[in-house]
Design a protein around this motif. Structure first.
Motif, PDB file in Angstrom:
ATOM      1  N   GLN A 226       1.091  -0.948   0.134  1.00  7.00           N
ATOM      2  CA  GLN A 226      -0.067   0.071  -0.179  1.00  7.00           C
ATOM      3  C   GLN A 226       0.808   1.153  -0.074  1.00  7.00           C
ATOM      4  OE1 GLN A 226      -3.760   0.951   0.874  1.00  7.00           O
ATOM      5  NE2 GLN A 226      -4.211  -1.280  -0.266  1.00  7.00           N
TER       6      GLN A 226
ATOM      7  N   ASP B 280       2.123  -6.874   5.572  1.00 13.98           N
ATOM      8  CA  ASP B 280       1.007  -7.110   4.593  1.00 13.98           C
ATOM      9  C   ASP B 280       1.844  -6.760   3.218  1.00 13.98           C
ATOM     10  OD1 ASP B 280      -0.951  -7.074   3.001  1.00 13.98           O
ATOM     11  OD2 ASP B 280      -2.072  -5.348   3.671  1.00 13.98           O
TER      12      ASP B 280
ATOM     13  N   GLU C 216      -2.051  -7.058  -5.788  1.00 11.80           N
ATOM     14  CA  GLU C 216      -2.998  -7.466  -4.817  1.00 11.80           C
ATOM     15  C   GLU C 216      -3.560  -6.195  -4.386  1.00 11.80           C
ATOM     16  OE1 GLU C 216      -5.247  -8.606  -1.068  1.00 11.80           O
ATOM     17  OE2 GLU C 216      -3.594  -7.212  -1.406  1.00 11.80           O
ATOM     18  N   GLU C 217      -2.980  -5.220  -3.963  1.00  5.70           N
ATOM     19  CA  GLU C 217      -3.435  -4.092  -3.346  1.00  5.70           C
ATOM     20  C   GLU C 217      -4.344  -3.073  -4.236  1.00  5.70           C
ATOM     21  OE1 GLU C 217      -3.636  -3.740  -0.133  1.00  5.70           O
ATOM     22  OE2 GLU C 217      -1.769  -4.934   0.545  1.00  5.70           O
TER      23      GLU C 217
ATOM     24  N   HIS D  16      -1.651  -1.036   6.328  1.00  2.00           N
ATOM     25  CA  HIS D  16      -2.078   0.130   5.753  1.00  2.00           C
ATOM     26  C   HIS D  16      -1.924   1.252   6.354  1.00  2.00           C
ATOM     27  CE1 HIS D  16      -4.912  -2.476   2.746  1.00  2.00           C
ATOM     28  NE2 HIS D  16      -3.856  -3.082   3.144  1.00  2.00           N
TER      29      HIS D  16
HETATM   30 MN    MN Z   1      -3.220  -5.075   2.149  1.00  2.00          MN
END
Ligand code: MN
Ligand code: BES
Length: 463
Positions: free
Chosen positions: A96, A125, A159-160, A433
């Motif tokens: 992110q 993440d 993915e984000e 995030h």
């Molecule tokens: Mn994420």
């Protein structure tokens, strides 16, 4: 097995150092100027996979590349001919955006260790969680311990931002990626003492609402009062979308939502999450949510409507007296099982258009969308995963639903026909995030153990 577990134990410091190298790539998929960094990160990752003994390649896509890495196969028996079990491990190397930068205690792409925490954007993440699996497989390969199955890592860079390229990639590589199940560590656990198997994720729809007023920013003294202010109009509009009980006030929004069963609510209540702790962790003066549901239910099993970004007018220093020409809101709704993203998108748009005043013009640009995910925690595979968690953490694992989304898991089911085991290693305080994201190094080490044990458990439970 002993030798695998010993290898893991002996090499922790090196693993952490390698993870830090991985974390230095600013692989922010949402920001076009980072495109090169994503490519460099994918290249490094593929190289690292080769280094630990995997056959790896970087697969270009219309967007960011996908890294494919497999355990080496001397012969490739067809599964239909009774070949070995094959599992896919999915993860993502994109992260992110790190903004707002001034809130980071140290720069987001300069990893820093403090106690048992490793701080960097993407630490939890998803680079750190993914790396735990890579290191487990390295332990097998480097100690010459035979794996009971074949493994394929599929590591994407989008993915984000909705996994657009990977869905296409799955379709075109259906045969190569055919497997018995997908394993993903990209979720969380309630706390360090409770390893978890997540059996449901929320879905999502994303869109942007722009409200246009005058053809340019106007002097608010000369014209203010005679024209509608787009920022005011949009705020009023958005304000109508949630009632005082925290319910989304859009007709039809809840139509398809399946009520929670008494049994599931009892399960939720057992999770070690306390409102008081949550309030403190999140730094809010008071919690707020849909009346009639606990906060655990609110943030994992109920749909929401959220403003993710709100922009209009002058944002710089000092003042500027204008009526802005436009105002914009970035919105996502989280969805629960049985809600259809396209239908929710439709009822939301129709309602917005209906309540938009005639003094402004509204445009809605739709973004990505995904259904919620649900998989039975009672399957033989889920039970095998629970055994691996139990042994690795020396704690009784919990079953949970989570509120985040991993859109591609639906495609694993639809395109490859297989379930996904969600075995998260993230903690609620990891700041995913948010500024100062971190990964717990104990979760990292236990995650490696879990992964190493998982392949044994999954293969011994196969019929
Ligand atoms: Mn994420
Ligand atoms: N790892 C998260 C998803 C997640 C986090 C699931 C915590 C469950 C618990 C993933 O990387 C993520 O953030 N996904 C996005 C998807 C979106 C951009 C389509 C999300 O949920 O916002």
């Amino acid at each position: 097995m002993r030798i695998v577990l010993d290898y893991l134990k002996r090499n922790q410091d090196r693993f952490v150092a390698e993870l830090c190298v991985f974390l230095r790539f600013p692989s922010v998929s949402a920001q076009p100027h980072h495109k090169k960094d994503l490519r460099a990160c994918a290249g490094w990752l593929a190289n690292h996979c080769r280094h630990i003994g995997l056959d790896a390649r970087v697969c270009p896509t219309a967007g960011h590349p996908i890294v494919l890495a497999k355990t080496p196969q001397l012969v490739a028996p067809k599964r239909s001919e009774g070949g070995r079990p094959h599992f896919m491990i999915y993860g993502h190397y994109d992260v992110q955006p790190p903004e707002p930068l001034d809130l980071w205690k140290s720069p987001p792409f300069e990893p820093r260790i403090e106690g048992r925490s490793l701080f960097a954007r993407g630490a939890s993440d998803n680079k750190g969680q993914l790396f735990a699996h890579l290191k487990a497989v390295e332990a097998y390969l480097k100690t010459g311990t035979p794996l009971p199955c074949d493994l394929t890592f599929v590591i994407e860079g989008e993915e984000e931002v909705g996994s657009v390229s990977l869905a296409k990639f799955l379709k075109s590589h259906r045969r190569e990626l055919g497997c018995d199940a997908v394993v993903v560590s990209d979720t969380g656990m309630p706390d360090a003492d409770h390893p978890a198997l997540t059996y449901s994720l929320r879905g999502i729809i994303a869109f942007e609402i722009t409200v246009y007023g005058p053809s340019r920013d106007l002097h608010s003294g000369i014209f203010g009062g005679a024209v509608d202010n787009p920022a005011m109009a949009l705020s009023r509009l958005l304000g109508k979308l949630r009632d005082k009980n925290g319910r989304v006030a859009i007709p039809g929004f809840y139509d398809e939502v399946v009520p929670l069963s008494a049994c599931e609510r009892k399960q939720f209540a057992r999770l070690p999450i306390k409102d008081r702790d949550l309030q403190k962790l999140l730094g809010v003066p008071k919690l707020f949510g849909e009346r009639g549901f606990t906060s655990t239910e609110q943030c994992s099993a109920r749909p929401t409507f959220e403003i993710n970004g709100l922009t209009s007018g002058y944002q710089g220093e000092g003042s500027k007296t204008i009526v802005p020409a436009w105002a914009r809101a970035k919105i996502t709704c989280r969805l629960v099982p049985n809600q259809r993203p396209a239908r929710i998108h439709k009822v939301v748009c129709e309602h917005l258009k209906k309540i938009c005043p005639p003094t402004v013009r509204m445009e809605i640009e739709s973004g990505h969308g995904a259904e919620a995910y649900w998989v039975s925690p009672a399957s033989a595979q889920a039970q095998a995963a629970l055994r691996a968690l139990r042994q690795a953490f020396h704690r009784e694992p919990v079953l949970m639903r989570e509120g985040g989304s991993i859109p591609i898991v639906n495609d694993f089911k639809k395109i490859l026909g297989v379930d996904t085991l969600l075995l998260g290693l993230g903690l609620p305080e990891d700041n995913a995030h948010s500024p100062n994201e971190k990964f717990d190094l104990d979760c990292f080490a236990k995650g490696q153990l879990m992964s190493a044990l998982l392949w044994q458990e999954l293969c011994s439970s196969r019929h």
